[in-house]
Write an enzyme that holds these catalytic residues in place. Sequence first.
Site, PDB file in Angstrom:
ATOM      1  CD  GLU A 101       7.595   2.456  16.719  1.00 39.46           C
ATOM      2  OE1 GLU A 101       7.319   3.675  16.689  1.00 39.46           O
ATOM      3  OE2 GLU A 101       8.753   2.028  16.826  1.00 39.46           O
ATOM      4  CE  LYS A 138       1.288  10.549  13.102  1.00 41.14           C
ATOM      5  NZ  LYS A 138       1.163  11.560  14.171  1.00 41.14           N
ATOM      6  NE  ARG A 141      10.404  12.285  16.391  1.00 35.75           N
ATOM      7  CZ  ARG A 141      10.568  12.045  15.093  1.00 35.75           C
ATOM      8  NH1 ARG A 141       9.658  12.468  14.230  1.00 35.75           N
ATOM      9  NH2 ARG A 141      11.609  11.371  14.659  1.00 35.75           N
ATOM     10  CG  PHE A 144       9.889   6.535  18.572  1.00 37.61           C
ATOM     11  CD1 PHE A 144      10.794   7.071  17.678  1.00 37.61           C
ATOM     12  CD2 PHE A 144       8.792   7.303  18.946  1.00 37.61           C
ATOM     13  CE1 PHE A 144      10.630   8.331  17.160  1.00 37.61           C
ATOM     14  CE2 PHE A 144       8.618   8.572  18.433  1.00 37.61           C
ATOM     15  CZ  PHE A 144       9.549   9.096  17.538  1.00 37.61           C
ATOM     16  CE  LYS A 154       9.107   4.545  13.827  1.00 35.64           C
ATOM     17  NZ  LYS A 154       9.748   4.983  15.087  1.00 35.64           N
ATOM     18  CE  LYS A 176       2.825  11.207   9.462  1.00 29.55           C
ATOM     19  NZ  LYS A 176       2.650  12.621   9.902  1.00 29.55           N
ATOM     20  CE  LYS A 226      -2.074  11.154  11.204  1.00 24.31           C
ATOM     21  NZ  LYS A 226      -2.279  12.613  11.296  1.00 24.31           N
TER      22      LYS A 226
END
Length: 991
Positions: A322, A324, A329, A434, A499, A516, A518
Amino acid sequence: MADSDMADADAVKEQKLMYGDDAELDEKYPNRPQNPRKTLPFHSLFQDLFNPLLDSTKKNRPPAARRRAGPHGASNLSPHEARRNIIERFIAKWRKEVGHDFYPAMRLVIPEKDRDRAMYGLKEKAIAKILIKVTKINKDSEDAKSMINWKLPGMFQRGVSSSAGDFAGRCFEVLSKRPLKTGVGDMSIGEVNSTLDQLSQTGSEEQQTSIFKRFYRRMNPEELTWLIRIILRQMKIGATEKTILDIWHPDAETLFNISSNLRRVCWELYDPKLRLDGDDTGITLMQCFQPQLAAFQNKIGSFDKMVAKLKPTPEDDSFWIEEKLDGERMQLHMVEDPDAPGGMLFGFWSRKAKDYAYLYGKHFDGEEAGALTRFIKNCFTPNVRNIILDGEMITWDMDVDHIVGFGTLKTAAISEKENRTDSKTGQRPLFRVFDCLYLNDRLLTPYTLHDRRNALKSAVKGVHRRLEIHPFIEAHSYTEIEPELRKVVAQSSEGLVLKNPRSMYRLNERNDDWVKVKPEYMSEFGESLDCVVVGGYFGSGHRGGAHSSFLCGLLVNKNAKEGDPEYEKCYSLFKVGGGFSREDYANIRGRTEGKWKDFDQRRPPPIIELGGHADNRQHERPDQWIRPSDSIVVECKAASVEASDKFRMGLTLRFPRFKQLRSDKQWTDALSISEFMELKDNAEREHDEKEKEFKIEQSRRKKARTSKKPLIVAGNDTVSTAYAGPESKLFDGLTFFIMTDQLNPVKKSKAELEAMVKANGGKIVQRDSTDEGLIVVADKRLVKVQSLEKRDTNNIIKPVWIQDCIRQAEADVGALPFLLPFEPNRHMFYLLDAEQEGFEENVDDSGDAYARDIQDVDEMRAILSSMPKKFEVKFEREAFLGQLEDHGQALSRLKNYMFSGMRVYFSSSIDRDREWEISATLANNYIGFAGGVVVDARKGATHVVVPDGQEKQASNGHVDVAGLARMVGMGWIEKCWQEGTRVDEERFQWG
């Protein structure tokens, strides 16, 4: 009245003080515990809990807690066991002496988790101003300034403070000089809580000051210090809330994760023997929970290991990728409510449990329909009665149809809330969902992510650019990650999240089910590389028939002359295709048209060497090639440098991205191999130095929007970290018109210079004006700059002056920041004739600035080379010391000079005390070593030292003293020697 009856009466009174006669609480918590006795004194918190915990950590403790060791040390226990013992003892004491309602203490022990008490609206400077009023000290005094400027160490005359950067510690230093109570106060924990409730409910400075006066009268400095920490919610006591909750009750953390409610944790789990049932351990509607978080991943090269942690199986090796999102949040709760407009009631909470229903809406219609809910009536399928969604609230710009940075979210939401029409333009909040955690009375967290996603698709239809299901890509190999990461880099996105579709939802956890990813440049990248284009690759689709990406190389020898075998020769380094706009492609095409040649692999151009083995260097072969002398220089970003046999250098740039066309540079100005390797070594060295800081930043789980640290720059030096927010008020009140990039001594873009000015309080304008205070900045003689020079109305300053001012302010820690005077050669790009002479006075004959420190070895070398070979003037020690004083370098701060200029006469003791004679002899040595002179006669003495206890006789003329000299006690000399600096004489003076 019996003591027990008195205690009961006090407890009842305190309960009413804390909770009032709240029937709603009794109804909501019918079995809540009641304390039969009054709560413990407030000072017991730090005496029995905070200070012992800090002692057990063996780390630097705050000044207020440093005075004595805790009573609960246990050398044979590990630090973790020792901390648990301290907490267990305090809780046991509370149960025994107070009762089972631990909520009054819990909300002071972990105040950052207390959602029942509103924010105080008080930061450090506001508290400092209140304390200045409460203690009635002069706002211009050293103590007042030390609290206001609590981040600055060593800025005051009386030594260097050890509490720099610790506001509560700085307050303790000030308050301990003027306490109303020296012993501990008599306020109970219950009284402190009720008073803090009052403080949180008022915004008036007058009322806030009144409440602080109440605390000041009833607390000693150490108590006030801990109170300030509680108000700021910055405890740092050496134990996490996880540890404290676990010791209070085995299920406390579980209940807090599903409710974010300390009151509920303390009142429903007051008996450790009573455990939660299975139905009580799941999230519930309209009750904020602590969401699952993605684990950090700081090594981009380990994609295969990351995928392995997602627990693939032979039957199912899939994982989800996905994007980011750069937003906030958010969890959305929706439940049927017949009384609500539209029949539904909404709740919105952020990750920090902040209630946002007031902003995004509580109902579909009516006054409480907010920036989102009134637009999503058709978002859910008809059978949905209640639901809980997990997602990210982002800002979407409808004009460009793209996400906008997080900082615009609240502004966009407020604007959309006030706008009663469904506008198709401008910025708006968009909720990207999500996960689905609850649907039609069924808890979905025990189900897999795959199943939860199916439930989400069945329940949510979505509304375009209002509430949408966040897309994902199903992948089966780690090699699929890098292409997706390239895409988000090209789109300036924040990164990816991987995920595990087979995982369950775990509240308030970071684990390897969500990771995550990056690009490293998001946290480590600074400036870029300027390289020459040597090849082109044709694109496809709408880019067909034209170059869509380019091969860039490094010059082997930029000093080679025409005819030399190394003239124009380049080694391939990287291929770049991301970041170009239509205008960029057009500019490149216009500058290189007619100069491209088709690449013939049988007869490759000798001046361009590609990657691969020596006998067949054909890796990353371009469709066309171009001579460097006919080509262009491009500036490109990159995440890092990595090894690769695909390019002749044996290295390449990871995730390169085009930044801009350097039309101001010739091909000979592009980087050479030697320059690149030097930059690479500098970057790696700096990266290693900052790696520890980066890991600490991640472990503390700070926001991802941090300042960007440099990796590689287009020049011969590294640049400072980019400014990301307010740093100082150095340029407060000044207006800057920055016309060009900076070229020397390091390259900086116009945007970076503007960011530095803003971060230090300056204002930016984009055109010149008649404003006399306007500071015009330029480092290139562009047409618009030449036009301004011809007008002869403004001095034009080089950008290096901005950096010099910032560096000088950072170097002079403790001094009040000041702007450097302009230096003719270093700072002036264009200088008006009328001001030439005045600016020359800011440097000496050798060009050395009076007000600025020398920056580097090169500048020192240039200054020394301009000096005469021999100096005719002899060095005079006294003149040199006097010059130091003139420049503000106080000699009194140097131990061997602190008594310089003093002539001291020691008066005789009336009683011819032997102890006095010994002390006088020792003090005589102190005076001589520290630059002073001891005289035998009164005449000409500046100070007369009088024996302790004989000041009265001195004032009556019985002690031999000088008329105009200052009379001090022996204690003054001893104190000066002990402190290493000349202290205030007033406490030791009788003259």
